[in-house]
Design a protein around this motif. Structure first.
Motif, PDB file in Angstrom:
ATOM      1  N   ASP A  44      17.215  -4.379  14.174  1.00 25.88           N
ATOM      2  CA  ASP A  44      17.069  -2.926  14.065  1.00 25.88           C
ATOM      3  C   ASP A  44      15.868  -2.453  14.875  1.00 25.88           C
ATOM      4  N   THR A  45      14.726  -3.095  14.679  1.00 22.02           N
ATOM      5  CA  THR A  45      13.517  -2.809  15.444  1.00 22.02           C
ATOM      6  C   THR A  45      13.058  -4.109  16.080  1.00 22.02           C
ATOM      7  N   GLY A  46      12.758  -4.051  17.376  1.00 20.96           N
ATOM      8  CA  GLY A  46      12.336  -5.252  18.077  1.00 20.96           C
ATOM      9  C   GLY A  46      11.930  -4.943  19.495  1.00 20.96           C
ATOM     10  N   ALA A  47      11.804  -5.992  20.272  1.00 23.67           N
ATOM     11  CA  ALA A  47      11.434  -5.851  21.674  1.00 23.67           C
ATOM     12  C   ALA A  47      12.129  -6.934  22.484  1.00 23.67           C
ATOM     13  N   GLY A  91      12.341  -5.791  30.115  1.00 25.85           N
ATOM     14  CA  GLY A  91      11.591  -5.649  28.882  1.00 25.85           C
ATOM     15  C   GLY A  91      11.747  -4.251  28.321  1.00 25.85           C
ATOM     16  N   GLY A  92      11.446  -4.112  27.047  1.00 27.65           N
ATOM     17  CA  GLY A  92      11.505  -2.810  26.410  1.00 27.65           C
ATOM     18  C   GLY A  92      11.570  -2.932  24.904  1.00 27.65           C
ATOM     19  N   VAL A  93      11.733  -1.777  24.269  1.00 23.36           N
ATOM     20  CA  VAL A  93      11.722  -1.676  22.815  1.00 23.36           C
ATOM     21  C   VAL A  93      13.136  -1.415  22.297  1.00 23.36           C
ATOM     22  N   ILE A  94      13.429  -2.003  21.147  1.00 22.88           N
ATOM     23  CA  ILE A  94      14.687  -1.754  20.437  1.00 22.88           C
ATOM     24  C   ILE A  94      14.327  -0.930  19.212  1.00 22.88           C
ATOM     25  N   ALA A  95      14.908   0.257  19.106  1.00 23.06           N
ATOM     26  CA  ALA A  95      14.666   1.136  17.964  1.00 23.06           C
ATOM     27  C   ALA A  95      16.002   1.576  17.405  1.00 23.06           C
ATOM     28  N   ASP A  96      16.128   1.487  16.090  1.00 26.14           N
ATOM     29  CA  ASP A  96      17.381   1.849  15.427  1.00 26.14           C
ATOM     30  C   ASP A  96      18.564   1.090  16.038  1.00 26.14           C
ATOM     31  N   GLY A  97      18.295  -0.165  16.436  1.00 23.44           N
ATOM     32  CA  GLY A  97      19.322  -1.034  16.987  1.00 23.44           C
ATOM     33  C   GLY A  97      19.683  -0.785  18.440  1.00 23.44           C
ATOM     34  N   SER A 137      10.389   0.309  10.915  1.00 20.76           N
ATOM     35  CA  SER A 137      11.663   0.927  11.267  1.00 20.76           C
ATOM     36  C   SER A 137      11.392   2.098  12.201  1.00 20.76           C
ATOM     37  N   LEU A 138      11.862   1.963  13.451  1.00 24.44           N
ATOM     38  CA  LEU A 138      11.647   2.985  14.465  1.00 24.44           C
ATOM     39  C   LEU A 138      12.961   3.618  14.884  1.00 24.44           C
ATOM     40  N   HIS A 145       9.922  18.254  25.486  1.00 27.90           N
ATOM     41  CA  HIS A 145      10.510  18.222  26.820  1.00 27.90           C
ATOM     42  C   HIS A 145      11.887  17.556  26.826  1.00 27.90           C
ATOM     43  N   GLY A 146      12.411  17.221  25.656  1.00 26.97           N
ATOM     44  CA  GLY A 146      13.710  16.564  25.567  1.00 26.97           C
ATOM     45  C   GLY A 146      13.662  15.085  25.892  1.00 26.97           C
ATOM     46  N   VAL A 147      12.465  14.524  25.920  1.00 29.12           N
ATOM     47  CA  VAL A 147      12.302  13.098  26.214  1.00 29.12           C
ATOM     48  C   VAL A 147      12.309  12.341  24.883  1.00 29.12           C
ATOM     49  N   SER A 148      13.150  11.351  24.784  1.00 28.93           N
ATOM     50  CA  SER A 148      13.210  10.542  23.550  1.00 28.93           C
ATOM     51  C   SER A 148      11.948   9.719  23.437  1.00 28.93           C
ATOM     52  N   GLN A 149      11.296   9.840  22.286  1.00 31.45           N
ATOM     53  CA  GLN A 149      10.101   9.054  22.048  1.00 31.45           C
ATOM     54  C   GLN A 149      10.193   8.366  20.711  1.00 31.45           C
ATOM     55  N   LEU A 150       9.484   7.271  20.596  1.00 34.74           N
ATOM     56  CA  LEU A 150       9.515   6.478  19.375  1.00 34.74           C
ATOM     57  C   LEU A 150       8.850   7.223  18.223  1.00 34.74           C
ATOM     58  N   THR A 151       9.495   7.178  17.075  1.00 38.24           N
ATOM     59  CA  THR A 151       8.915   7.707  15.844  1.00 38.24           C
ATOM     60  C   THR A 151       9.255   6.731  14.725  1.00 38.24           C
ATOM     61  N   ARG A 152       8.408   6.725  13.713  1.00 34.69           N
ATOM     62  CA  ARG A 152       8.649   5.881  12.552  1.00 34.69           C
ATOM     63  C   ARG A 152       9.677   6.567  11.660  1.00 34.69           C
ATOM     64  N   GLN A 153      10.620   5.771  11.146  1.00 38.90           N
ATOM     65  CA  GLN A 153      11.628   6.324  10.229  1.00 38.90           C
ATOM     66  C   GLN A 153      11.055   6.431   8.848  1.00 38.90           C
TER      67      GLN A 153
END
Length: 153
Positions: A44-47, A91-97, A137-138, A145-153
């Motif tokens: 669900d959350t990872g990198a 590389g990158g972040v996995i958020a909400d799967g 859980s991210l 600006h309509g840019v998706s950014q990480l937030t904590r759930q």
């Protein structure tokens, strides 16, 4: 030309401490297979902490401007590049799967990098390391600006 596919029988290996290694073979689709591995291993959350391989085509987008027009299609340059690409890093972040990954590739004459898009076929091999992150859980939500950014759930 290869017909790409998500490797339903791809090799994945999970360690006791939350690492998932993904092995892809010729013709497998990189991003789609990483998404499948996230589903298969409940990430669900990872990198994605490491990624290498060769692709027979490279699909990316990148932002080429400092202003951010409301129309997102005006923000991005999309490249769909054929030919053999040596992938030196993913590389990158996995958020909400959902993975948000960046890639760097070299074709012998040109080095390019950007946001990894669907449809990149593995030419020789692909090896990716996913690190699960427990206790966090991210998700991604659009900012002003309509840019998706990480937030904590």
């Amino acid at each position: 030309m290869l017909i790409g596919h998500t490797a339903q029988d791809m090799e994945t290996f999970e360690s006791d401490d939350g690492y998932v290694i993904v092995r892809l073979d010729r013709g497998d689709l990189a991003l789609e297979s990483i998404e499948t591995a996230c589903d298969r291993h409940n990430v669900d959350t990872g990198a994605v902490v490491s990624g290498i391989g060769t692709f027979s085509n490279l699909n990316i987008h990148y932002v080429d401007r400092t202003d951010l027009p409301a129309d997102r299609t005006e923000r991005n340059v999309t490249l769909e590049l054929d030919g053999a690409w040596e992938i030196t890093d993913v590389g990158g972040v996995i958020a909400d799967g959902e993975p948000h990954l960046h890639v760097t590739g070299f074709n012998g004459d040109r080095t390019v990098g950007g946001h990894l898009e669907a449809g990149c076929e593995v030419n020789v091999l692909g090896e990716f390391t996913i690190r699960k992150i427990d206790g966090l859980s991210l998700t991604r939500d659009p900012n002003d600006h309509g840019v998706s950014q990480l937030t904590r759930q």
